[in-house]
Design an enzyme around this catalytic site. Structure first.
Site, PDB file in Angstrom:
ATOM      1  N   LEU A  16       0.803  -1.213   0.000  1.00  0.00           N
ATOM      2  CA  LEU A  16       0.000   0.000   0.000  1.00  0.00           C
ATOM      3  C   LEU A  16       0.838   1.266   0.000  1.00  0.00           C
ATOM      4  O   LEU A  16       0.394   2.311  -0.460  1.00  0.00           O
ATOM      5  CB  LEU A  16      -0.939   0.011   1.211  1.00  0.00           C
ATOM      6  CG  LEU A  16      -1.970  -1.119   1.266  1.00  0.00           C
ATOM      7  CD1 LEU A  16      -2.790  -1.015   2.543  1.00  0.00           C
ATOM      8  CD2 LEU A  16      -2.888  -1.071   0.051  1.00  0.00           C
ATOM      9  N   GLY A  17       2.059   1.204   0.557  1.00  0.00           N
ATOM     10  CA  GLY A  17       2.883   2.400   0.597  1.00  0.00           C
ATOM     11  C   GLY A  17       4.051   2.233   1.541  1.00  0.00           C
ATOM     12  O   GLY A  17       4.219   1.197   2.193  1.00  0.00           O
ATOM     13  N   VAL A  24       3.726  -0.563   4.457  1.00  0.00           N
ATOM     14  CA  VAL A  24       2.391  -1.017   4.822  1.00  0.00           C
ATOM     15  C   VAL A  24       1.855  -1.890   3.700  1.00  0.00           C
ATOM     16  O   VAL A  24       1.952  -1.534   2.521  1.00  0.00           O
ATOM     17  CB  VAL A  24       1.446   0.184   5.068  1.00  0.00           C
ATOM     18  CG1 VAL A  24       0.055  -0.313   5.462  1.00  0.00           C
ATOM     19  CG2 VAL A  24       2.006   1.107   6.137  1.00  0.00           C
ATOM     20  N   ASP A 130       1.652  14.707  16.754  1.00  0.00           N
ATOM     21  CA  ASP A 130       1.947  14.847  15.324  1.00  0.00           C
ATOM     22  C   ASP A 130       0.652  14.936  14.521  1.00  0.00           C
ATOM     23  O   ASP A 130       0.524  14.348  13.455  1.00  0.00           O
ATOM     24  CB  ASP A 130       2.791  13.665  14.828  1.00  0.00           C
ATOM     25  CG  ASP A 130       3.477  13.951  13.491  1.00  0.00           C
ATOM     26  OD1 ASP A 130       3.618  15.142  13.136  1.00  0.00           O
ATOM     27  OD2 ASP A 130       3.866  12.998  12.803  1.00  0.00           O
ATOM     28  N   ASN A 135      -2.213  12.722   8.768  1.00  0.00           N
ATOM     29  CA  ASN A 135      -2.487  11.699   9.774  1.00  0.00           C
ATOM     30  C   ASN A 135      -3.964  11.634  10.159  1.00  0.00           C
ATOM     31  O   ASN A 135      -4.315  11.073  11.194  1.00  0.00           O
ATOM     32  CB  ASN A 135      -1.650  11.942  11.036  1.00  0.00           C
ATOM     33  CG  ASN A 135      -0.196  11.579  10.832  1.00  0.00           C
ATOM     34  OD1 ASN A 135       0.129  10.808   9.927  1.00  0.00           O
ATOM     35  ND2 ASN A 135       0.684  12.127  11.653  1.00  0.00           N
TER      36      ASN A 135
END
Length: 887
Positions: A16-17, A24, A130, A135
């Site tokens: 996925l990345g 992931v 963060d 996010n």
């Protein structure tokens, strides 16, 4: 990292990345057929990176909240740790903002969700540190999830001690330009630092631009420490001044001048949202105008198991979304805790003293009944798994007995173990107790009428309190005939005056009925309901009922509060997947079943060959509402994406999958069939019940059958030669008949005079016969018939099945010699076939896990099967009551 194929129980499907924290992957948990995200630490990770990775696991593990990405488990593969996380659909908030500004309602709704997630984390002693648009995840339908707690700090001081947030003074950690001034200076942090970061995100959501834009990190730090963002009223003048005030207070440099907690921030946002939704005048900076609330975003539809899609949902028509009133009081803020983790809970009830949870779990051998201690987590099986067991559980008032439905018998078992007693037989529901515990109420049926019965707790001295007229039924196992669909026990009000029941006619809307416990007279409370409404629970002062319902019918089932008197509805939850099986303790704790259903297509490359799982599927529930082969060997399926049903086409190997562009789609489409000319027909439920026809490319959608006023049409099927469509018509008088209509359109024609049940009606490959389930001669009996299209006598007067008719969906085998059906063993389904000429049935599939939602045969005899699981677990919610009344 190369793509692994298997990591423990996880089949890795795709990458996925990747980022600074590793890679992931999308994977399938083969134990539960649940699609998950595997997050691996980089192979050359430093000790600091490993510490951060461990910190993220600890932080997420401490949290359980609808707006925080769920951590299922942790593991290690060849020394590399990984997290098993909830697999999310959608996009980051950053990506969404690139596509344009949010409208006012989106801004408020999403901001409330983010602040709710922060409050949940802060209450557990976790700072995010963060928070930024990258996010924050926006799922289809607008459900928000906060991600990446890798910078969070959590330390448990001693056994049983509270969690304490730590930082490293002198070290600035986070992302510019979203960190707070004190974070940029490397000072010790508290919850107000996340409030500042939220303010930066909120400003960007409102304006479409960063609060502190800068060319480099140094400029960003300077802007955060000393700069001020451009006034929101200048950037976007149409926003109310209150939006600018919220942003300003979050972005105060001095922490003492900000909101002092995420809870305070959330309260401010919810007040602003309430004023907007209620139509209060909220003046913009440019001119005075009333802000009109946009309609809520459509949510993902729940899993339409065939028995529900083809036989149950058609019994409830019409939508009542327009009747939903705005809440007159602040909505209670519920806090959730997950109690079970096996993914197989189909029903659950909390004890009156809030100490125990009785839950029915679906397994390969049937349904079992368990008793869970909420405080300790210990879980004991009190009824072994068996087919037909353990539906509609309820506790006795003293918590010493659990009543439940097994088949058509109401039974009880002591919570500490002991003799199982039959309380009433036949019965259709669990037991609802009077306030003093001296009587029980339950439902029974002598077709076509349903009765509400009263008896002593041991079942003695039964008497009828109310009987419904034919054509209506109480929401019970006798009415829905879906074994794994939670229903409810009669709900006796705390003042002893009323027994609340959900009543549904064959046609039209259902409703909550309040039955006088002395006279049996009744009246409707509140607006019309769909058949998803279940599990009625009285508030302690009899001022209202808590229940689960889908509004509209295509939406996930949510938790609602129905006031008494008045019948006003207030929505208590807004979850992407939804809730069912609610129960309420005397202290106001709510037990619910939360599901994350998934399904994928499995296809044979040759007749009788092995099955291969096609790509895609999972949360979009590929094929669960129906799958069909084309005459060219392709596949047509329904999928649920972004809260909306879509019609998809793909090749038999899963390649070339694409949605068919359609101008509109009914609320609950199901059961597609494909004619030789490529035209597709399907049925629909909800507020647009009918039979529809569309061209192979998605164009030209036409309502082929528009039922007469008060009637419904369901379960369309198509012969292989594709010249006519058969379907069930439910008349305004409650009668149900088999109808046929030319594919090209025209006048429908009734076939025979049998009372045909919706959900049956499969046309033979040669187009001469239809398999139906009809009403038998004996009261309440069913018979399987093979009806000739030309109106002649049935070819099988007793039907191909001997004894009990197995559940659908039913299809003819390609040779026209047998009827295929679904044989269920709890959490495991397989397909079997019963020869029309008689003889023993035989297995068509040999699966070892998962349930079957839909299937179809190709012309050459291959099978395409949609298989999956509900992934349902019990949760408990607190926060409903304040000193015994709704907050």
């Amino acid at each position: 990292m190369s793509l692994p194929r298997q990591i423990g129980p996880f089949e890795v499907l795709e990458r996925l990345g990747a980022g600074g924290m590793g890679e992931v992957f999308k994977a399938r948990d083969q134990r539960l057929n649940r699609f998950v995200a595997l997050k691996f630490l980089p192979e050359m990770a430093s000790d600091a990176a490993r510490e951060r990775f461990q910190r993220e696991a600890l932080a997420i593990a401490a949290l359980n909240h609808p707006h925080i990405c769920t951590l299922y488990e942790v593991g290690s593969d060849q020394g590399r740790p990984y997290l098993v996380l909830e697999l999310l659909e959608g996009e980051t908030l950053k990506a969404r903002l690139r596509r344009g500004l949010l409208d006012f309602e989106q801004l408020l709704d999403w901001s409330v969700q983010i602040s709710d997630a922060l409050d949940a984390a802060h209450r557990k002693g976790v700072l995010h540190r963060d928070l930024k648009p990258e996010n924050i995840w926006v799922a289809p339908g607008g459900h928000i999830k906060v991600l990446d707690f890798g910078l969070a700090r959590l330390e448990v001081e001693a056994a049983g001690a509270e969690a304490t947030v730590l930082t490293s003074p002198g070290v600035a950690m986070g992302t510019m330009p979203y960190m707070s001034p004190e974070q940029a200076r490397g000072e010790a942090l508290d919850a107000r630092s996340d409030v500042f970061s939220f303010g930066s995100v909120f400003y960007e959501m409102a304006s479409g631009r960063p609060a502190f834009p800068a060319a480099n990190a140094a400029d960003s730090i300077a802007a955060v420490l000393r700069g001020e963002p451009e006034r929101l009223s200048t950037v976007r003048s149409e926003l109310p001044p209150m939006v600018e005030q919220v942003a300003d207070r979050c972005l105060e440099k001095d922490p003492d001048l900000r909101y002092q907690s995420a809870a305070d921030l959330r309260g401010e946002l919810k007040r602003l949202k309430r004023e907007s939704s209620s139509g209060s005048s909220i003046h913009t900076s440019g001119h005075a105008s009333a802000v009109v609330a946009a309609p809520p975003a459509r949510k993902r539809t729940r899993w339409l198991w065939p028995a529900v899609a083809a036989a149950v949902a058609v019994a409830a028509a019409g939508a009542w979304w327009g009747l939903r009133p705005a809440p007159a009081a602040p909505v209670p803020q519920l806090r959730f805790q997950q109690l079970t983790f096996n993914g197989q809970v189909v029903d659950a009830v909390i004890s009156p003293d809030s100490k125990f949870l009785a839950h029915a779990d679906l397994g390969p051998l049937g349904t079992s009944l368990h008793l869970l201690s909420i405080s300790s987590g210990s879980d004991v099986e009190i009824m072994p798994p068996a087919p037909g067991c353990c539906q509609s559980p309820s506790f006795s008032p003293d918590g010493g007995q659990v009543y439940f439905l097994e088949g058509r018998a109401l039974k009880s078992v002591p919570v500490l173990g002991g003799t199982v007693r039959t309380v009433a037989e036949p019965a259709c529901s669990g037991a609802g107790f009077s306030p003093d515990g001296s009587q029980i109420a339950y439902v029974t049926s002598a077709a076509p009428a349903h009765q509400l019965m009263l008896a002593q707790p041991d079942g003695s001295q039964p008497r009828q309190l109310q009987q419904l007229a034919g054509g209506s039924g109480y929401l019970s196992q006798c009415w829905i005939s879906d074994f794994n669909q939670p229903t409810h026990s009669p709900a006796w009000s705390p003042d002893g005056r009323w027994i609340a029941m959900a009543v549904f006619p064959v046609n039209g809307e259902g409703f909550v009925s309040l039955v006088d416990a002395r006279t049996g007279q009744s009246h409707q409370l509140g607006p019309g309901l769909q058949i998803s409404a279940a599990d009625l629970n009285w508030l302690p002062d009899s001022s209202g009922l808590v229940l689960t319902a889908s509004v509209p019918d295509s939406a996930p089932s949510q938790l609602w509060l129905l006031s008494n008197p008045g019948g006003k509805l207030t929505q208590l939850t807004s979850d992407l997947q939804g809730y069912a099986a609610s129960s309420l303790s005397s202290a106001g704790q709510i037990a619910l079943v939360h599901s994350v259903p998934q399904a994928s297509l499995w296809v044979q490359a040759r007749p009788h060959g092995e099955f291969q799982q096609l790509p895609g599927g999972g949360a979009d529930q590929d094929g669960a509402p129906g799958v069909a082969w084309t005459s060219q060997g392709g596949l047509i399926t329904f999928r649920n994406l972004g809260g909306k049903a879509q019609l998809w086409a793909e090749n038999a190997d899963g390649s070339g999958a694409h949605p068919l562009p359609m101008d509109r789609m009914p609320e609950l489409p199901y059961f597609p069939r494909v004619a030789p000319n490529g035209q597709i027909i399907f049925s629909s439920n909800g507020g647009q019940t009918g039979i529809w026809r569309v061209n192979a490319d998605g164009s030209g959608m036409t309502e082929l059958v528009h039922p007469p006023p008060g009637a419904q049409a369901a379960g369309a099927d198509l012969a292989r030669h594709g010249t006519f469509v058969s379907y069930m018509e439910i008349g305004a008088d409650g009668g149900q008949s088999l109808q046929v209509i030319p594919l090209a359109g025209g006048a429908p024609q009734q076939i025979g005079s049998l009372f045909i049940y919706a959900g049956s009606g499969s046309t033979s490959p040669d187009g001469t016969r239809v398999f139906v389930v009809a009403r038998g001669a004996a009261p309440g009996s069913h018979v399987a018939e093979v009806v000739r299209i030309d109106g002649g006598m049935p070819l099988a007067t007793t039907g191909p099945f001997e004894g009990k008719i197995p559940p659908g969906p039913w299809h003819w085998t390609p040779d026209g010699k047998a009827i295929a059906y679904r044989k269920s063993s709890g959490s495991l389904d397989n397909l079997w076939a019963q020869p029309i000429a008689g003889g023993p049935p035989y297995a068509l599939t040999h699966f070892t896990d998962l349930n079957i939602a839909a299937y179809d045969f190709s012309r050459d005899g291959r099978l395409a099967v949609s298989r999956g699981s509900r992934n349902s677990d019990a949760v408990v919610a607190t926060g409903l009551l304040a000193k015994g009344r709704p907050q």
